[in-house]
Design a protein around this motif. Structure first.
Motif, PDB file in Angstrom:
ATOM      1  N   CYS A 122     142.858  30.172  98.757  1.00 33.95           N
ATOM      2  CA  CYS A 122     142.892  29.784  97.336  1.00 33.95           C
ATOM      3  C   CYS A 122     141.618  30.228  96.624  1.00 33.95           C
ATOM      4  CB  CYS A 122     143.066  28.271  97.198  1.00 33.95           C
ATOM      5  SG  CYS A 122     144.757  27.751  97.515  1.00 33.95           S
ATOM      6  N   ILE A 123     140.475  30.053  97.300  1.00 30.07           N
ATOM      7  CA  ILE A 123     139.207  30.502  96.703  1.00 30.07           C
ATOM      8  C   ILE A 123     139.254  32.017  96.485  1.00 30.07           C
ATOM      9  CG2 ILE A 123     136.728  30.808  97.141  1.00 30.07           C
ATOM     10  CD1 ILE A 123     136.678  28.002  97.321  1.00 30.07           C
ATOM     11  N   ALA A 124     139.716  32.728  97.511  1.00 27.83           N
ATOM     12  CA  ALA A 124     139.753  34.195  97.412  1.00 27.83           C
ATOM     13  C   ALA A 124     140.608  34.629  96.230  1.00 27.83           C
ATOM     14  CB  ALA A 124     140.292  34.788  98.708  1.00 27.83           C
ATOM     15  N   VAL A 125     141.757  33.999  96.076  1.00 26.50           N
ATOM     16  CA  VAL A 125     142.653  34.369  94.986  1.00 26.50           C
ATOM     17  C   VAL A 125     142.001  34.096  93.632  1.00 26.50           C
ATOM     18  CG1 VAL A 125     144.761  33.613  93.823  1.00 26.50           C
ATOM     19  CG2 VAL A 125     144.815  34.186  96.244  1.00 26.50           C
ATOM     20  N   SER A 126     141.320  32.950  93.520  1.00 30.08           N
ATOM     21  CA  SER A 126     140.732  32.624  92.220  1.00 30.08           C
ATOM     22  C   SER A 126     139.606  33.592  91.859  1.00 30.08           C
ATOM     23  CB  SER A 126     140.235  31.176  92.195  1.00 30.08           C
ATOM     24  OG  SER A 126     139.132  31.037  93.046  1.00 30.08           O
ATOM     25  N   GLN A 127     139.065  34.274  92.882  1.00 31.42           N
ATOM     26  CA  GLN A 127     137.989  35.222  92.584  1.00 31.42           C
ATOM     27  C   GLN A 127     138.504  36.583  92.155  1.00 31.42           C
ATOM     28  OE1 GLN A 127     135.639  34.793  96.070  1.00 31.42           O
ATOM     29  NE2 GLN A 127     134.511  33.047  95.212  1.00 31.42           N
ATOM     30  N   SER A 128     139.744  36.860  92.492  1.00 28.81           N
ATOM     31  CA  SER A 128     140.253  38.173  92.136  1.00 28.81           C
ATOM     32  C   SER A 128     141.780  38.124  92.061  1.00 28.81           C
ATOM     33  CB  SER A 128     139.784  39.169  93.206  1.00 28.81           C
ATOM     34  OG  SER A 128     140.352  40.414  92.982  1.00 28.81           O
ATOM     35  N   LEU A 129     142.270  37.819  90.875  1.00 31.72           N
ATOM     36  CA  LEU A 129     143.710  37.616  90.709  1.00 31.72           C
ATOM     37  C   LEU A 129     144.516  38.854  91.066  1.00 31.72           C
ATOM     38  CD1 LEU A 129     144.216  35.631  87.397  1.00 31.72           C
ATOM     39  CD2 LEU A 129     143.783  34.808  89.718  1.00 31.72           C
ATOM     40  N   GLY A 130     145.541  38.662  91.864  1.00 33.70           N
ATOM     41  CA  GLY A 130     146.485  39.736  92.160  1.00 33.70           C
ATOM     42  C   GLY A 130     145.990  40.741  93.182  1.00 33.70           C
ATOM     43  N   ASN A 131     144.735  40.612  93.592  1.00 30.43           N
ATOM     44  CA  ASN A 131     144.188  41.655  94.462  1.00 30.43           C
ATOM     45  C   ASN A 131     144.038  41.277  95.928  1.00 30.43           C
ATOM     46  OD1 ASN A 131     143.870  43.561  92.455  1.00 30.43           O
ATOM     47  ND2 ASN A 131     141.973  42.611  91.761  1.00 30.43           N
ATOM     48  N   THR A 132     144.096  39.985  96.217  1.00 33.16           N
ATOM     49  CA  THR A 132     143.866  39.627  97.618  1.00 33.16           C
ATOM     50  C   THR A 132     145.179  39.287  98.309  1.00 33.16           C
ATOM     51  OG1 THR A 132     143.239  37.471  96.799  1.00 33.16           O
ATOM     52  CG2 THR A 132     141.468  38.925  97.496  1.00 33.16           C
ATOM     53  N   TYR A 133     145.612  38.071  98.133  1.00 34.33           N
ATOM     54  CA  TYR A 133     146.861  37.645  98.763  1.00 34.33           C
ATOM     55  C   TYR A 133     147.877  37.426  97.665  1.00 34.33           C
ATOM     56  CZ  TYR A 133     143.308  36.478 102.171  1.00 34.33           C
ATOM     57  OH  TYR A 133     142.237  36.527 103.010  1.00 34.33           O
ATOM     58  N   ASN A 134     148.923  38.225  97.686  1.00 31.90           N
ATOM     59  CA  ASN A 134     149.924  38.081  96.633  1.00 31.90           C
ATOM     60  C   ASN A 134     151.317  38.317  97.198  1.00 31.90           C
ATOM     61  OD1 ASN A 134     150.618  37.440  94.059  1.00 31.90           O
ATOM     62  ND2 ASN A 134     150.412  39.519  93.275  1.00 31.90           N
ATOM     63  N   PRO A 135     152.211  37.336  97.158  1.00 31.70           N
ATOM     64  CA  PRO A 135     151.957  35.979  96.700  1.00 31.70           C
ATOM     65  C   PRO A 135     151.161  35.187  97.745  1.00 31.70           C
ATOM     66  CG  PRO A 135     154.138  36.113  97.665  1.00 31.70           C
ATOM     67  CD  PRO A 135     153.574  37.504  97.700  1.00 31.70           C
ATOM     68  N   LEU A 136     150.584  34.097  97.293  1.00 27.29           N
ATOM     69  CA  LEU A 136     149.964  33.167  98.228  1.00 27.29           C
ATOM     70  C   LEU A 136     150.915  31.987  98.346  1.00 27.29           C
ATOM     71  CD1 LEU A 136     147.607  32.166  99.931  1.00 27.29           C
ATOM     72  CD2 LEU A 136     146.604  31.210  97.856  1.00 27.29           C
ATOM     73  N   PHE A 137     151.298  31.695  99.575  1.00 23.42           N
ATOM     74  CA  PHE A 137     152.283  30.639  99.811  1.00 23.42           C
ATOM     75  C   PHE A 137     151.649  29.594 100.723  1.00 23.42           C
ATOM     76  CE2 PHE A 137     155.796  28.406 101.618  1.00 23.42           C
ATOM     77  CZ  PHE A 137     156.878  28.552 100.746  1.00 23.42           C
ATOM     78  N   THR A 138     151.545  28.362 100.239  1.00 21.63           N
ATOM     79  CA  THR A 138     150.937  27.301 101.039  1.00 21.63           C
ATOM     80  C   THR A 138     151.966  26.223 101.308  1.00 21.63           C
ATOM     81  OG1 THR A 138     148.836  27.701  99.971  1.00 21.63           O
ATOM     82  CG2 THR A 138     149.066  25.613 101.079  1.00 21.63           C
ATOM     83  N   TYR A 139     152.080  25.829 102.547  1.00 26.69           N
ATOM     84  CA  TYR A 139     153.040  24.752 102.819  1.00 26.69           C
ATOM     85  C   TYR A 139     152.448  23.685 103.722  1.00 26.69           C
ATOM     86  CZ  TYR A 139     154.082  26.638 107.492  1.00 26.69           C
ATOM     87  OH  TYR A 139     153.992  27.048 108.784  1.00 26.69           O
ATOM     88  N   GLY A 140     153.050  22.509 103.667  1.00 26.85           N
ATOM     89  CA  GLY A 140     152.604  21.383 104.487  1.00 26.85           C
ATOM     90  C   GLY A 140     153.322  20.139 104.027  1.00 26.85           C
TER      91      GLY A 140
END
Ligand code: ADP
Ligand code: MG
Length: 439
Positions: A122-140
């Motif tokens: 989540c931190i990585a994504v907020s630092q660079s939108l669309g460039n790291t993990y896309n989509p980012l899927f979190t489950y639990g």
């Protein structure tokens, strides 16, 4: 009144408000200030929209009561964003449409082995939108911090770039807005709203199941954003492959980026979370008490927080200090209540007995008043007393879809307000359900 006098009054009002509603007290109340006070109305300046919204939603009545008690007359209260002296941010800009909870930030998120990867991504994504993990899927499972993390990504993105267009909503909202757009013949408006964002964040996508038209729409929204390099973040209570009736093409897209799992927190993480939550409320509790709470409540962080709130509330209402003994007494009741978990089956049992109907009747297609009403009451009580989704409730009552359940709930809730007999019936049934003996 001099500035000094106003400030003193405000300090008194704040203290009183904290005492009236300790549960919604936050440490950052110290950052609030008086923008304007003329005796009859008090305008309170907040550092940002999220805190202003929190206060409007949760604290308006406690502040109003506090101001009345301190000044001796009725004071209307307003919470507005106030950044620099004399400068007010308009609360109407697109920036503020994003409703974020001020508690749900990265700073307030305790990282441990159970959530480290989800947090880092989540931190990585907020630092660079669309460039790291896309989509980012979190489950639990429920109550493990998914929604908290999604809010934190949005808040951090917003902090970095005021211009980024962010849409953050629950899947239920997405589906409802889609259905409304179709009813109103405004599909184009809906599409432009969701396909032109920099980041689309959808919470609880397990709700997408079995609603083909909205899956179709979601699929196209996903493609449009993805192809333009826009960020997509999703959460669910299970991995993509286990979302019931999710189309294969969506499952595969959800797996394109990064899928992370949040596990139940370890003991040490739970202790740290209890301490973090206490700190957020301006409380300090001993390690011993934090350890005790973390041992007592293990599965769900929401309940951990509930336990802390209970302790805090008991301490303030009795005027006692928070000791291990007090924590024990306060939690006894709560732990018993949690053990008496209410199920839909309990509700059905109480309702069928009361109306002398059979479960098979409730599950049938029969629509006579004598069957429809108990069926709708079951739905209403299940919505009110359990955490089941609209679909799950419909599933128990003959496989009815979520709109039927929603309709039933709103009908009974209206009747409850307008018809005293219905009101007392619902109260009686609720009492019976909550007092059912448990093995
Ligand atoms: P979910 O969306 O997974 O059901 P939430 O994000 O709503 O869970 O979290 C439930 C509560 O637990 C929230 O108050 C949240 O702040 C808190 N919480 C969950 N995980 C953490 C954590 N790692 N640190 C601090 N608070 C947490
Ligand atoms: Mg959630």
């Amino acid at each position: 009144m001099s500035v000094r006098e106003v400030e003193n009054i405000f300090v008194d009002i704040l203290d009183r408000a904290k005492a009236i509603d300790p549960v919604n007290t936050r440490k950052w109340f110290d950052q609030l200030n008086v923008v304007h006070f003329n005796g009859g109305s008090l305008e309170i300046g907040c550092p940002d929209e999220a805190t202003a919204q929190f206060l409007r939603d949760n604290c308006k009545s406690s502040f109003t009561r506090a101001a009345q008690q301190i000044t001796g007359h009725l004071v209307t209260i307003q919470f507005n964003v106030y950044t620099h002296k004399g400068f007010f941010k308009s609360s109407k800009s697109h920036v503020s449409e994003l409703k974020l909870h001020p508690d749900y930030t990265f700073d307030n998120f305790v990282v441990g082995p159970s959530n480290r990867l989800a947090h880092a991504s989540c931190i990585a994504v907020s630092q660079s939108l669309g460039n790291t993990y896309n989509p980012l899927f979190t489950y639990g499972n429920s109550g493990l911090g998914k929604t908290h993390l999604l809010h934190a990504v949005c808040a951090e993105t917003r902090r970095k770039s005021h211009k980024a267009i962010i849409q953050f909503l629950s899947c239920e909202d997405f589906v409802n807005r889609f259905i409304r757009a179709i009813e109103e013949g405004n599909l184009a408006g809906f599409q432009s709203q969701f396909r032109t964002v920099d980041m689309l964040v959808i919470d609880d996508v397990q709700f997408l199941r079995e609603r083909e038209q909205s899956q179709e729409e979601f699929f196209h929204t996903f493609n449009a954003l993805y192809n333009n390099g826009k960020q997509i973040i999703l959460s669910a209570d299970c991995p993509p492959t286990q979302i019931p009736s999710l189309e294969e093409r969506l499952i595969s897209r959800f797996n394109w980026g990064l899928v992370t799992r949040i596990d139940p927190p370890s003991h040490d993480t739970r202790v740290a979370i209890v301490q973090k939550k206490a700190h957020l409320r301006g409380l300090s509790i001993s390690d011993e008490i934090a350890e005790y709470v973390a041992r007592k409540v293990q599965a769900n962080i929401r309940e951990l927080e509930g336990a802390l709130t209970t302790i805090y509330a008991v301490a303030t209402t009795t005027g006692k200090e928070i000791t291990l003994e007090l924590a024990r007494t306060a939690l006894e009741g709560q732990i018993k209540a949690a053990a008496r978990h209410i199920s839909i089956t309990d509700i059905i049992e109480v309702v069928t007995t009361h109306f002398d109907v059979r479960l098979t009747d409730l599950q049938s297609k029969r629509r006579s008043q004598g069957i429809t009403e108990p069926r709708q009451i079951c739905m209403y009580l299940a919505r009110d007393l359990t955490k089941h989704s609209l679909e799950e409730i419909g599933g128990h009552l003959g496989g009815r879809d979520h709109t039927t359940v929603m309709h039933a709930c709103s009908k009974i809730s209206k009747a409850k307000k307008s018809d005293p007999q219905m009101n007392s019936l619902l109260n009686e049934l609720t009492k019976q359900v909550t007092q059912m003996p448990k093995a």
